[in-house]
Each structure stands twice: as structure tokens, then as C-alpha cells.
Enzyme design. Structure first.
Site, short mmCIF file in Angstrom:
data_model
loop_
_atom_site.label_atom_id
_atom_site.label_comp_id
_atom_site.label_asym_id
_atom_site.label_seq_id
_atom_site.Cartn_x
_atom_site.Cartn_y
_atom_site.Cartn_z
N TYR A 48 0.81 -1.22 0.00
CA TYR A 48 0.00 0.00 0.00
C TYR A 48 0.85 1.27 0.00
O TYR A 48 0.32 2.36 -0.24
CB TYR A 48 -0.93 0.03 1.22
CG TYR A 48 -1.88 -1.12 1.35
CD1 TYR A 48 -2.05 -2.07 0.33
CD2 TYR A 48 -2.62 -1.30 2.51
CE1 TYR A 48 -2.91 -3.13 0.46
CE2 TYR A 48 -3.50 -2.37 2.66
CZ TYR A 48 -3.63 -3.28 1.64
OH TYR A 48 -4.49 -4.34 1.79
N ILE A 219 -12.73 -5.43 7.49
CA ILE A 219 -11.89 -4.22 7.45
C ILE A 219 -12.32 -3.31 6.29
O ILE A 219 -11.57 -3.14 5.33
CB ILE A 219 -10.39 -4.57 7.35
CG1 ILE A 219 -10.15 -5.63 6.25
CG2 ILE A 219 -9.85 -5.05 8.68
CD1 ILE A 219 -8.70 -5.81 5.89
N SER A 230 -19.86 6.44 9.57
CA SER A 230 -20.95 5.58 9.13
C SER A 230 -20.59 4.11 9.32
O SER A 230 -21.41 3.31 9.80
CB SER A 230 -21.27 5.86 7.66
OG SER A 230 -22.29 5.00 7.19
#
Length: 264
Positions: A48, A219, A230
Site C-alpha cells: 500500500y 476491514i 458511518s
């Protein structure tokens, strides 16, 4: 928030914050916002390219931190973890995963043997895998006698991987869902929308609640504070048995969206 007990006896938060595709320059703020809401697990990976930002965002040691080994480092997992720890600003991670088996490289068993040593050295408190199919799991377990604590796999209503889930359960491996919301079509499915409207919730919250109800670790990624909040509020949602059955019915054996683990 519920914790799941891993096969090594450790407790892992069931709901976490995914950081895939969140740039290094932005992820620290996202992580801080998530921690403020109550998230206690953050998931990243060498691939990432945002481990430095994740580490900056954490700023504390009481958050479960997961990172992953990319397959170009299967032959030197110890060096790869050291590089990740330097970026993260940590002396250990809570969970270190082999990101993909990459069977063409023929070194994932060697990588798993190295992860066992890293666990024994305390650099990874728990160890596991990601995107491993039964044949890959059998190979590493047969070679070491060590069963992964977690198998993080693509899992959403339109690709539920029930046989792989069953394999994991039989061996005491926690299944953790990546891409848990699927794609836009999943969120627009009439069955999901109807449940969301009845519960005064968003479709994304309904799907997160479905994962939690099924006992899966999950996740979801969120790149802004509104989506984070949310997602966290999904922990308060209670689905009926009929709701769960309706979403179960969305399964499609050809619903894979990511790469096939036999091919990547």
C-alpha cells in the site's frame, strides 16, 4: 465492539479500518479520525506504500496493527518486516500476513517458516495469511505444524467463499473479509436497499452488519470522516434472521472481483 479469539489465544477486534489505496500523505489523518471514533484495529501492507503515514496516525501502542508481506520478499521476510517496522515506527506488529501465496514463485512455504520465527522472536505477535486457498494452507501447515491465526480473503455478499470459510473454521482460523462491500452493484441490490430503508441505515452499514453477524472479521476502507463514522455506526445495527438469509442469497460463485490466488 466485539473481539474475536484467535487460535494463539490473543483477542483481535472484529471490526477494523482498512487503508488500501489511501495515500501516505492522507492516511495519518484518516487513522486519527478512526481512532477518535473507536476503531482499535488498523490494516495496512507493504504494497500500500502508506505504512509511514499509518504509523504517524497511530501515535499510540494500544491499537491492533496489521501489515503484510508482498511476494517479492517471500525469500527474506525478516528484512521485509524490519523495513515495515521502521516505516511504522514500531518494534512489533500485532499481526503479520503473507499477502498472497503467489504459487508461481514457489516460496510461500519458506515465507511461512520465516513468519513462525518472527513470531517466536516477538516481532509479530500473531501471524497469518491472506488470499490462501486450502491447498496453500495445507502446504504451510504440513511443513511447520503451525496454523495461521487469520486468513484475510475477498469476501462480500456476491462472493462468499463458503467452502473456504468452512475450511478456516475447521482449523480454527479466523476469516477476515477484504472488499467487504463488494462494488456499487452490491450496494444497489434491491434486497440490501430494502433492509437499509427499513432499518434507517445505509446499504454499506447493512453489509458491514452482515459480516459482523456472520462472525467474520471485517476491514472496510473509508477515506473520509463521514464514511468512517458511518462504518463505525454499523456496530449498532441488528439484522433479523430474515435479513441475513436474504443477503446470504446474493452469493455468486463467479463473483470474484480481485485476482485469483492461484494466478497472482
Amino acid at each position: 465492539m466485539t473481539d474475536l479469539t484467535l487460535n494463539d489465544g490473543r483477542l483481535m477486534p472484529q471490526l477494523g479500518l482498512g487503508t488500501y489505496q489511501i495515500p501516505d500523505s492522507q492516511v495519518a489523518a484518516v487513522v486519527r479520525a478512526g481512532l477518535d471514533l473507536g476503531f482499535r484495529l488498523v490494516d495496512t501492507a507493504a504494497l500500500y506504500h502508506n505504512e509511514r503515514g499509518v504509523g504517524e496516525g497511530l501515535g499510540r501502542d494500544d491499537v491492533w496493527l496489521t501489515t503484510k508481506l508482498w511476494h517479492d520478499q517471500h525469500g527474506d521476510a525478516a528484512a521485509a518486516l524490519d523495513a515495515s517496522l521502521a516505516l511504522l515506527g514500531r518494534d512489533h506488529v500485532d499481526l503479520y500476513l503473507i499477502h498472497w501465496p503467489h504459487p508461481a514463485g514457489e516460496r510461500y512455504v519458506e515465507a511461512w517458516q520465516a513468519l513462525v520465527q518472527l513470531r517466536d522472536a516477538g516481532k509479530a505477535r500473531s501471524i497469518g495469511v491472506s488470499n490462501f486457498l486450502p491447498e496453500h494452507l495445507d502446504a504451510i501447515i504440513d511443513a511447520t505444524g503451525v496454523v495461521p491465526a487469520v486468513n484475510q480473503i475477498e469476501l462480500h455478499p456476491t462472493f462468499q467463499q463458503r467452502e473456504l470459510q468452512a475450511y478456516n473454521r475447521e482449523r480454527g482460523i479466523v476469516t477476515q473479509s477484504w472488499s467487504p462491500l463488494g462494488q456499487g452493484e452490491t450496494l444497489r441490490d434491491g434486497r440490501v436497499v430494502a433492509i437499509a430503508e427499513r432499518l434507517n441505515a445505509t446499504p454499506a452499514q447493512v453489509l458491514i452488519a452482515w459480516h459482523l453477524t456472520k462472525g467474520l472479521a471485517v476491514i472496510p476502507k473509508a477515506g473520509n470522516p463521514e464514511h468512517l463514522a458511518s462504518n463505525w455506526q454499523a456496530t449498532e445495527l441488528r439484522l433479523s434472521e430474515e435479513d441475513v438469509v436474504a443477503i446470504d442469497g446474493m452469493d455468486d460463485p463467479d463473483g470474484r472481483m480481485g485476482p485469483d490466488p492461484r494466478e497472482l
